[in-house]
Design a protein around this motif. Structure first.
Motif, PDB file in Angstrom:
ATOM      1  N   TYR A 106      60.491  33.699 -62.657  1.00 43.77           N
ATOM      2  CA  TYR A 106      59.321  33.583 -63.519  1.00 43.77           C
ATOM      3  C   TYR A 106      58.098  34.088 -62.767  1.00 43.77           C
ATOM      4  CZ  TYR A 106      61.829  30.504 -66.733  1.00 43.77           C
ATOM      5  OH  TYR A 106      62.718  29.986 -67.627  1.00 43.77           O
ATOM      6  N   THR A 107      57.242  34.852 -63.468  1.00 39.94           N
ATOM      7  CA  THR A 107      55.976  35.257 -62.873  1.00 39.94           C
ATOM      8  C   THR A 107      55.022  34.073 -62.898  1.00 39.94           C
ATOM      9  OG1 THR A 107      55.005  35.978 -64.964  1.00 39.94           O
ATOM     10  CG2 THR A 107      56.269  37.615 -63.716  1.00 39.94           C
ATOM     11  N   ARG A 108      53.852  34.230 -62.336  1.00 38.52           N
ATOM     12  CA  ARG A 108      52.889  33.127 -62.340  1.00 38.52           C
ATOM     13  C   ARG A 108      52.356  32.834 -63.736  1.00 38.52           C
ATOM     14  NH1 ARG A 108      47.302  35.501 -59.985  1.00 38.52           N
ATOM     15  NH2 ARG A 108      47.442  37.543 -60.958  1.00 38.52           N
ATOM     16  N   HIS A 109      52.620  33.756 -64.674  1.00 38.89           N
ATOM     17  CA  HIS A 109      52.210  33.559 -66.060  1.00 38.89           C
ATOM     18  C   HIS A 109      53.342  32.988 -66.909  1.00 38.89           C
ATOM     19  CE1 HIS A 109      48.541  35.651 -65.095  1.00 38.89           C
ATOM     20  NE2 HIS A 109      49.242  36.679 -64.646  1.00 38.89           N
ATOM     21  N   GLY A 110      54.475  32.673 -66.286  1.00 42.31           N
ATOM     22  CA  GLY A 110      55.591  32.076 -67.001  1.00 42.31           C
ATOM     23  C   GLY A 110      56.489  33.065 -67.728  1.00 42.31           C
ATOM     24  N   VAL A 111      56.413  34.342 -67.373  1.00 41.33           N
ATOM     25  CA  VAL A 111      57.218  35.384 -68.010  1.00 41.33           C
ATOM     26  C   VAL A 111      58.455  35.659 -67.160  1.00 41.33           C
ATOM     27  CG1 VAL A 111      57.201  37.774 -68.800  1.00 41.33           C
ATOM     28  CG2 VAL A 111      55.132  36.398 -68.969  1.00 41.33           C
ATOM     29  N   ASP A 112      59.609  35.795 -67.812  1.00 37.71           N
ATOM     30  CA  ASP A 112      60.842  36.157 -67.093  1.00 37.71           C
ATOM     31  C   ASP A 112      60.757  37.595 -66.598  1.00 37.71           C
ATOM     32  OD1 ASP A 112      62.451  33.963 -67.046  1.00 37.71           O
ATOM     33  OD2 ASP A 112      63.560  34.477 -68.852  1.00 37.71           O
ATOM     34  N   ARG A 113      61.109  37.805 -65.332  1.00 35.83           N
ATOM     35  CA  ARG A 113      61.234  39.142 -64.758  1.00 35.83           C
ATOM     36  C   ARG A 113      62.543  39.199 -63.999  1.00 35.83           C
ATOM     37  NH1 ARG A 113      57.840  42.836 -67.008  1.00 35.83           N
ATOM     38  NH2 ARG A 113      55.883  41.787 -67.346  1.00 35.83           N
ATOM     39  N   HIS A 114      63.038  40.400 -63.821  1.00 33.16           N
ATOM     40  CA  HIS A 114      64.301  40.605 -63.131  1.00 33.16           C
ATOM     41  C   HIS A 114      64.057  41.622 -62.031  1.00 33.16           C
ATOM     42  CE1 HIS A 114      65.900  38.551 -66.633  1.00 33.16           C
ATOM     43  NE2 HIS A 114      65.139  39.368 -67.343  1.00 33.16           N
ATOM     44  N   THR A 115      64.642  41.378 -60.891  1.00 35.48           N
ATOM     45  CA  THR A 115      64.420  42.259 -59.755  1.00 35.48           C
ATOM     46  C   THR A 115      65.748  42.733 -59.186  1.00 35.48           C
ATOM     47  OG1 THR A 115      63.255  42.486 -57.665  1.00 35.48           O
ATOM     48  CG2 THR A 115      64.309  40.386 -58.056  1.00 35.48           C
ATOM     49  N   ALA A 116      65.728  43.940 -58.642  1.00 34.35           N
ATOM     50  CA  ALA A 116      66.868  44.506 -57.935  1.00 34.35           C
ATOM     51  C   ALA A 116      66.361  44.944 -56.564  1.00 34.35           C
ATOM     52  CB  ALA A 116      67.445  45.692 -58.685  1.00 34.35           C
ATOM     53  N   ASP A 169      61.142  45.807 -60.079  1.00 36.82           N
ATOM     54  CA  ASP A 169      61.113  44.742 -61.075  1.00 36.82           C
ATOM     55  C   ASP A 169      61.311  45.345 -62.454  1.00 36.82           C
ATOM     56  OD1 ASP A 169      60.679  42.743 -59.256  1.00 36.82           O
ATOM     57  OD2 ASP A 169      58.508  42.774 -59.461  1.00 36.82           O
ATOM     58  N   TYR A 170      62.015  44.611 -63.308  1.00 37.67           N
ATOM     59  CA  TYR A 170      62.328  45.073 -64.652  1.00 37.67           C
ATOM     60  C   TYR A 170      62.085  43.963 -65.662  1.00 37.67           C
ATOM     61  CZ  TYR A 170      64.722  48.727 -62.074  1.00 37.67           C
ATOM     62  OH  TYR A 170      65.006  49.755 -61.222  1.00 37.67           O
ATOM     63  N   ARG A 171      61.871  44.335 -66.920  1.00 41.69           N
ATOM     64  CA  ARG A 171      61.723  43.355 -67.993  1.00 41.69           C
ATOM     65  C   ARG A 171      63.074  42.866 -68.498  1.00 41.69           C
ATOM     66  NH1 ARG A 171      56.947  45.798 -71.809  1.00 41.69           N
ATOM     67  NH2 ARG A 171      55.355  45.764 -70.204  1.00 41.69           N
ATOM     68  N   ASP A 172      64.099  43.705 -68.389  1.00 43.11           N
ATOM     69  CA  ASP A 172      65.437  43.370 -68.892  1.00 43.11           C
ATOM     70  C   ASP A 172      66.408  43.171 -67.743  1.00 43.11           C
ATOM     71  OD1 ASP A 172      65.052  45.922 -71.381  1.00 43.11           O
ATOM     72  OD2 ASP A 172      64.566  43.794 -71.531  1.00 43.11           O
TER      73      ASP A 172
END
Length: 62
Positions: A22-32, A44-47
Motif C-alpha cells: 500500500y502507498t501512503r495514500h492507501g492505494v495498492d501498488r505492485h513492484t518487481a 512499480d506497477y498498478r496491476d
C-alpha cells in the motif's frame, strides 16, 4: 518521516521478486525488483499481472 513499505504476497520468479504494498495514500501498488548482484532493475506497477509479466520477461544485463 515516511513509513516503511509493508510488502505482502511476495513471490519469486527467477531472480526477480514481485510483491504488493500500500502507498501512503492507501492505494495498492505492485513492484518487481531483481535481486541479482549489480542488476538494479526495479519498477512499480498498478496491476499485479503487469509486475509478474515484467518479472517473467526480465533479462539481467549484469
Amino acid at each position: 518521516m515516511p513509513l516503511p513499505n509493508r510488502y505482502r504476497r511476495v513471490i519469486r520468479i527467477g531472480p526477480v521478486k514481485v510483491a504488493t504494498y500500500y502507498t501512503r495514500h492507501g492505494v495498492d501498488r505492485h513492484t518487481a525488483a531483481c535481486t541479482a548482484p549489480g542488476c538494479g532493475f526495479s519498477a512499480d506497477y498498478r496491476d499485479r499481472a503487469a509486475a509478474e509479466l515484467a518479472a517473467r520477461t526480465h533479462h539481467c544485463s549484469a
